[in-house]
Scaffold this motif. Sequence first.
Motif, PDB file in Angstrom:
ATOM      1  N   ALA A  10      -2.891  -8.575 -11.663  1.00 16.97           N
ATOM      2  CA  ALA A  10      -3.870  -8.113 -10.484  1.00 16.97           C
ATOM      3  C   ALA A  10      -5.449  -8.052 -10.071  1.00 16.97           C
ATOM      4  CB  ALA A  10      -3.932  -6.784 -11.943  1.00 16.97           C
ATOM      5  N   GLY A  11      -5.908  -9.343 -11.370  1.00 17.45           N
ATOM      6  CA  GLY A  11      -6.513 -10.252 -11.006  1.00 17.45           C
ATOM      7  C   GLY A  11      -7.450  -9.552 -11.055  1.00 17.45           C
ATOM      8  N   GLU A  12      -8.791  -9.568 -10.217  1.00 20.58           N
ATOM      9  CA  GLU A  12      -9.596  -9.211  -9.991  1.00 20.58           C
ATOM     10  C   GLU A  12      -9.552  -7.562  -9.721  1.00 20.58           C
ATOM     11  OE1 GLU A  12     -11.629  -9.914  -5.338  1.00 20.58           O
ATOM     12  OE2 GLU A  12     -11.500 -12.419  -7.129  1.00 20.58           O
ATOM     13  N   LYS A  13      -8.646  -6.501  -8.746  1.00 17.67           N
ATOM     14  CA  LYS A  13      -8.363  -5.412  -9.098  1.00 17.67           C
ATOM     15  C   LYS A  13      -7.863  -4.748 -10.414  1.00 17.67           C
ATOM     16  CE  LYS A  13      -9.424  -4.997  -4.509  1.00 17.67           C
ATOM     17  NZ  LYS A  13     -10.317  -4.104  -4.354  1.00 17.67           N
ATOM     18  N   LEU A  14      -7.580  -5.628 -11.002  1.00 18.80           N
ATOM     19  CA  LEU A  14      -7.514  -4.504 -13.112  1.00 18.80           C
ATOM     20  C   LEU A  14      -8.171  -3.457 -13.100  1.00 18.80           C
ATOM     21  CD1 LEU A  14      -5.266  -5.059 -14.846  1.00 18.80           C
ATOM     22  CD2 LEU A  14      -7.246  -6.187 -16.138  1.00 18.80           C
ATOM     23  N   GLU A  15      -9.205  -3.131 -12.961  1.00 13.27           N
ATOM     24  CA  GLU A  15      -9.567  -2.388 -13.223  1.00 13.27           C
ATOM     25  C   GLU A  15      -9.161  -0.764 -12.303  1.00 13.27           C
ATOM     26  OE1 GLU A  15     -14.120  -0.120 -13.798  1.00 13.27           O
ATOM     27  OE2 GLU A  15     -13.797  -2.244 -14.316  1.00 13.27           O
ATOM     28  N   ASP A  16      -9.333  -0.718 -10.917  1.00 13.09           N
ATOM     29  CA  ASP A  16      -9.548  -0.445  -9.713  1.00 13.09           C
ATOM     30  C   ASP A  16      -7.598   0.220 -10.301  1.00 13.09           C
ATOM     31  OD1 ASP A  16     -11.654  -0.633  -8.311  1.00 13.09           O
ATOM     32  OD2 ASP A  16     -10.862  -1.866  -7.179  1.00 13.09           O
ATOM     33  N   ILE A  17      -6.470  -0.308 -10.185  1.00 16.07           N
ATOM     34  CA  ILE A  17      -5.534  -0.184 -10.325  1.00 16.07           C
ATOM     35  C   ILE A  17      -5.473   0.546 -11.822  1.00 16.07           C
ATOM     36  CG2 ILE A  17      -3.121  -1.139 -11.151  1.00 16.07           C
ATOM     37  CD1 ILE A  17      -4.133  -3.555  -9.133  1.00 16.07           C
ATOM     38  N   VAL A  18      -5.322  -0.005 -12.378  1.00 19.98           N
ATOM     39  CA  VAL A  18      -5.659   0.974 -13.885  1.00 19.98           C
ATOM     40  C   VAL A  18      -6.437   2.435 -13.560  1.00 19.98           C
ATOM     41  CG1 VAL A  18      -6.856   1.056 -16.116  1.00 19.98           C
ATOM     42  CG2 VAL A  18      -5.823  -0.578 -15.788  1.00 19.98           C
ATOM     43  N   ASN A  19      -7.646   2.494 -13.173  1.00 20.25           N
ATOM     44  CA  ASN A  19      -8.050   3.484 -12.588  1.00 20.25           C
ATOM     45  C   ASN A  19      -7.015   4.555 -12.085  1.00 20.25           C
ATOM     46  OD1 ASN A  19     -10.367   3.302 -14.314  1.00 20.25           O
ATOM     47  ND2 ASN A  19     -11.814   2.319 -12.779  1.00 20.25           N
ATOM     48  N   ALA A  20      -6.279   3.779 -10.414  1.00 21.43           N
ATOM     49  CA  ALA A  20      -5.461   4.822  -9.923  1.00 21.43           C
ATOM     50  C   ALA A  20      -4.002   4.993 -10.387  1.00 21.43           C
ATOM     51  CB  ALA A  20      -5.253   3.591  -8.826  1.00 21.43           C
ATOM     52  N   VAL A  56       3.298  -6.176  -4.776  1.00 20.34           N
ATOM     53  CA  VAL A  56       2.679  -5.990  -3.500  1.00 20.34           C
ATOM     54  C   VAL A  56       1.548  -7.012  -3.879  1.00 20.34           C
ATOM     55  CG1 VAL A  56       3.258  -3.016  -2.960  1.00 20.34           C
ATOM     56  CG2 VAL A  56       1.617  -3.743  -4.211  1.00 20.34           C
ATOM     57  N   LYS A  57       1.425  -6.879  -2.601  1.00 20.70           N
ATOM     58  CA  LYS A  57       0.383  -8.445  -1.754  1.00 20.70           C
ATOM     59  C   LYS A  57      -1.354  -7.953  -2.542  1.00 20.70           C
ATOM     60  CE  LYS A  57       3.794 -10.464   1.217  1.00 20.70           C
ATOM     61  NZ  LYS A  57       4.069 -11.733   0.002  1.00 20.70           N
ATOM     62  N   SER A  58      -1.342  -6.453  -2.168  1.00 14.10           N
ATOM     63  CA  SER A  58      -2.422  -5.955  -1.698  1.00 14.10           C
ATOM     64  C   SER A  58      -2.537  -4.394  -2.693  1.00 14.10           C
ATOM     65  CB  SER A  58      -2.850  -5.725  -0.891  1.00 14.10           C
ATOM     66  OG  SER A  58      -2.657  -5.243  -0.046  1.00 14.10           O
ATOM     67  N   PHE A  59      -3.824  -4.208  -2.935  1.00 15.96           N
ATOM     68  CA  PHE A  59      -4.046  -3.033  -3.626  1.00 15.96           C
ATOM     69  C   PHE A  59      -3.712  -1.478  -2.282  1.00 15.96           C
ATOM     70  CE2 PHE A  59      -7.545   0.956  -4.768  1.00 15.96           C
ATOM     71  CZ  PHE A  59      -7.442   0.820  -5.843  1.00 15.96           C
ATOM     72  N   ASP A  60      -4.046  -1.918  -1.241  1.00 21.15           N
ATOM     73  CA  ASP A  60      -3.983  -0.881  -0.791  1.00 21.15           C
ATOM     74  C   ASP A  60      -2.101  -0.773  -0.515  1.00 21.15           C
ATOM     75  OD1 ASP A  60      -6.394  -0.109   0.675  1.00 21.15           O
ATOM     76  OD2 ASP A  60      -6.590  -2.006   2.102  1.00 21.15           O
ATOM     77  N   GLU A  61      -1.641  -1.781  -0.680  1.00 21.90           N
ATOM     78  CA  GLU A  61      -0.387  -1.404  -0.133  1.00 21.90           C
ATOM     79  C   GLU A  61       0.041  -0.654  -1.859  1.00 21.90           C
ATOM     80  OE1 GLU A  61       2.065  -4.941   0.203  1.00 21.90           O
ATOM     81  OE2 GLU A  61       0.847  -5.568   2.137  1.00 21.90           O
ATOM     82  N   PHE A  62      -0.596  -1.406  -3.012  1.00 20.16           N
ATOM     83  CA  PHE A  62       0.389  -0.461  -4.399  1.00 20.16           C
ATOM     84  C   PHE A  62      -0.241   0.612  -3.820  1.00 20.16           C
ATOM     85  CE2 PHE A  62      -2.671   1.566  -7.849  1.00 20.16           C
ATOM     86  CZ  PHE A  62      -1.529   1.143  -8.668  1.00 20.16           C
ATOM     87  N   LEU A  63      -1.756   0.829  -3.708  1.00 27.91           N
ATOM     88  CA  LEU A  63      -1.758   2.477  -3.390  1.00 27.91           C
ATOM     89  C   LEU A  63      -0.393   3.353  -2.533  1.00 27.91           C
ATOM     90  CD1 LEU A  63      -5.556   3.537  -3.150  1.00 27.91           C
ATOM     91  CD2 LEU A  63      -4.023   3.058  -4.626  1.00 27.91           C
ATOM     92  N   LYS A  64       0.081   2.300  -1.479  1.00 25.65           N
ATOM     93  CA  LYS A  64       0.774   3.959  -0.726  1.00 25.65           C
ATOM     94  C   LYS A  64       2.096   3.480  -1.725  1.00 25.65           C
ATOM     95  CE  LYS A  64      -1.010   1.804   3.779  1.00 25.65           C
ATOM     96  NZ  LYS A  64      -0.926   0.966   4.781  1.00 25.65           N
ATOM     97  N   ALA A  65       2.676   2.073  -2.160  1.00 25.76           N
ATOM     98  CA  ALA A  65       3.965   2.346  -2.784  1.00 25.76           C
ATOM     99  C   ALA A  65       3.664   3.753  -4.726  1.00 25.76           C
ATOM    100  CB  ALA A  65       4.369   0.696  -3.996  1.00 25.76           C
ATOM    101  N   LEU A  66       2.228   3.979  -4.751  1.00 24.98           N
ATOM    102  CA  LEU A  66       2.054   4.227  -5.945  1.00 24.98           C
ATOM    103  C   LEU A  66       3.061   5.950  -5.738  1.00 24.98           C
ATOM    104  CD1 LEU A  66       1.668   4.667  -9.285  1.00 24.98           C
ATOM    105  CD2 LEU A  66      -0.910   4.640  -8.051  1.00 24.98           C
TER     106      LEU A  66
END
Length: 68
Positions: A10-20, A56-66
């Motif tokens: 998750a790297g630097e997007k960890l908090e954003d991923i957890v929140n989402a 996925v490679k990016s946070f945007d791709e994560f949101l779409k996959a979710l």
Amino acid sequence: MKAKVCKFCAGEKLEDIVNALEERGFEVSVEECIGLCAKYTCGNINIIAGEKEISVKSFDEFLKALEG
């Protein structure tokens, strides 16, 4: 539902991923390794959300996959 997030992937997007995930009702655990780096490309954001594996490679791709 439960979700597992690899803190290294998750790297630097960890908090954003957890929140989402939490916003969508997931009970999230952040772990050092969830074993998906061996299965998918290392360096991807790797998450297990319920029965779904997301790599996925990016946070945007994560949101779409979710959502999909």
